[in-house]
Design an enzyme around this catalytic site. Structure first.
Site, PDB file in Angstrom:
ATOM      1  N   CYS A 120     -83.309  50.448  16.787  1.00 21.14           N
ATOM      2  CA  CYS A 120     -84.025  49.503  15.944  1.00 21.14           C
ATOM      3  C   CYS A 120     -83.042  48.816  15.001  1.00 21.14           C
ATOM      4  CB  CYS A 120     -85.094  50.253  15.150  1.00 21.14           C
ATOM      5  SG  CYS A 120     -85.758  49.354  13.746  1.00 21.14           S
ATOM      6  N   GLU A 121     -83.066  47.495  14.958  1.00 23.17           N
ATOM      7  CA  GLU A 121     -82.107  46.783  14.125  1.00 23.17           C
ATOM      8  C   GLU A 121     -82.455  46.848  12.634  1.00 23.17           C
ATOM      9  OE1 GLU A 121     -83.557  42.127  14.126  1.00 23.17           O
ATOM     10  OE2 GLU A 121     -82.268  42.808  15.763  1.00 23.17           O
ATOM     11  N   HIS A 122     -83.638  47.325  12.312  1.00 28.86           N
ATOM     12  CA  HIS A 122     -84.049  47.401  10.906  1.00 28.86           C
ATOM     13  C   HIS A 122     -83.594  48.683  10.223  1.00 28.86           C
ATOM     14  CE1 HIS A 122     -87.401  44.702  12.590  1.00 28.86           C
ATOM     15  NE2 HIS A 122     -86.507  43.945  11.997  1.00 28.86           N
ATOM     16  N   HIS A 123     -83.507  49.787  10.993  1.00 26.24           N
ATOM     17  CA  HIS A 123     -83.118  51.064  10.403  1.00 26.24           C
ATOM     18  C   HIS A 123     -82.024  51.781  11.196  1.00 26.24           C
ATOM     19  CE1 HIS A 123     -87.287  50.414   8.870  1.00 26.24           C
ATOM     20  NE2 HIS A 123     -86.738  50.827   7.751  1.00 26.24           N
ATOM     21  N   GLN A 161     -88.255  45.303  19.990  1.00 22.66           N
ATOM     22  CA  GLN A 161     -88.744  45.415  21.368  1.00 22.66           C
ATOM     23  C   GLN A 161     -89.151  44.073  21.951  1.00 22.66           C
ATOM     24  OE1 GLN A 161     -91.365  48.739  22.059  1.00 22.66           O
ATOM     25  NE2 GLN A 161     -92.303  47.769  23.832  1.00 22.66           N
ATOM     26  N   HIS A 189     -90.675  54.435  19.008  1.00 18.04           N
ATOM     27  CA  HIS A 189     -89.820  53.951  17.935  1.00 18.04           C
ATOM     28  C   HIS A 189     -89.649  55.053  16.897  1.00 18.04           C
ATOM     29  CE1 HIS A 189     -89.914  49.458  18.820  1.00 18.04           C
ATOM     30  NE2 HIS A 189     -90.732  49.985  19.716  1.00 18.04           N
ATOM     31  N   CYS A 191     -88.244  54.774  14.127  1.00 17.77           N
ATOM     32  CA  CYS A 191     -88.492  54.260  12.775  1.00 17.77           C
ATOM     33  C   CYS A 191     -89.957  54.432  12.391  1.00 17.77           C
ATOM     34  CB  CYS A 191     -88.076  52.791  12.662  1.00 17.77           C
ATOM     35  SG  CYS A 191     -88.887  51.688  13.824  1.00 17.77           S
TER      36      CYS A 191
END
Length: 229
Positions: A120-123, A161, A189, A191
């Protein structure tokens, strides 16, 4: 997402970033990359990441003199560059060779349950699941293993995704020279499971249907097959 860091005495509102991350707002088809992304060699990147990760571990209070931890910064740096984020480098893109469709097979070809691991590019925590791919030949076919490699290439980068699904589909359309491509992705996920809401049971589904796969009958044939045991 804010385009510039807020400087001086102004506090950045991280709650806004968190809301954007949860909503996946601002996602584009292309992975966001700087123009100088490949000015450094892989070895140079590993060296720099190792130094930064050493600092992160020090800040966390970990004892890097311990035998178990002493090699961790280098291992993490090498893993980032050579493995889990290797799909960022276009040099690693699979070279797909096409073959004449001598059998004149004009129905969909499906490859299902392609296992992938992404982040995940956010976390920067794992996304993992299955990709299901189908296409109808335009006169040429591709080796089956190349479909898997294309999925892995786009998975091995920081992702959301939705983007992963579209990138796989668009690349297959380009390589296969056909609009008739369908892609379905089912993923877990971390996250969602290991932080935040802590839901360990939910999965996320995304899909892309191009060309003939927009037809309800063909789409349902594809979905019924990938859902069959």
């Amino acid at each position: 997402m804010k385009q510039k860091e807020i400087l001086l005495n102004i506090q950045r509102d991280y709650s806004e970033d968190e809301e954007i991350a949860e909503a996946h707002v601002g996602t584009s088809i292309e992975t966001p990359m700087r123009a100088d992304a490949f000015d450094l060699s892989d070895d140079e990147k590993i060296e720099k990441i190792e130094g930064h990760f050493t600092e992160i571990m020090n800040i966390l209070g970990l004892d890097l003199k311990d035998d178990s931890l002493s090699g961790t910064p280098h291992r993490v740096a090498k893993m980032y560059v050579k493995e889990v984020f290797s799909g960022l480098n276009p040099d690693n893109k699979p070279k797909a060779k096409l073959f004449e469709n001598k059998y004149k097979y004009d129905q969909m070809l499906v490859e299902k349950d392609i296992t992938f691991y992404s982040h995940c590019e956010h976390h920067f925590v794992p996304i993992y699941g299955k990709a299901h791919v189908a296409y109808v030949s335009s006169g040429e076919v591709i080796g089956l293993s190349k479909i898997n490699r294309i999925v892995q290439y786009f998975a091995k980068r920081p992702q959301v995704q939705e983007r992963l699904t579209v990138q796989i589909a668009k690349e297959l359309q380009k390589v296969l020279k056909t609009e008739h491509v369908g892609v379905v992705v089912d993923a877990n996920h971390m996250c969602v499971a290991s932080r935040g809401v802590g839901d360990t049971n939910s999965k996320t589904g995304t899909a892309f249907f191009g060309g003939k796969f927009k037809d309800a009958q063909i789409k349902n044939e594809f979905l019924n097959y990938i859902n069959s045991k």
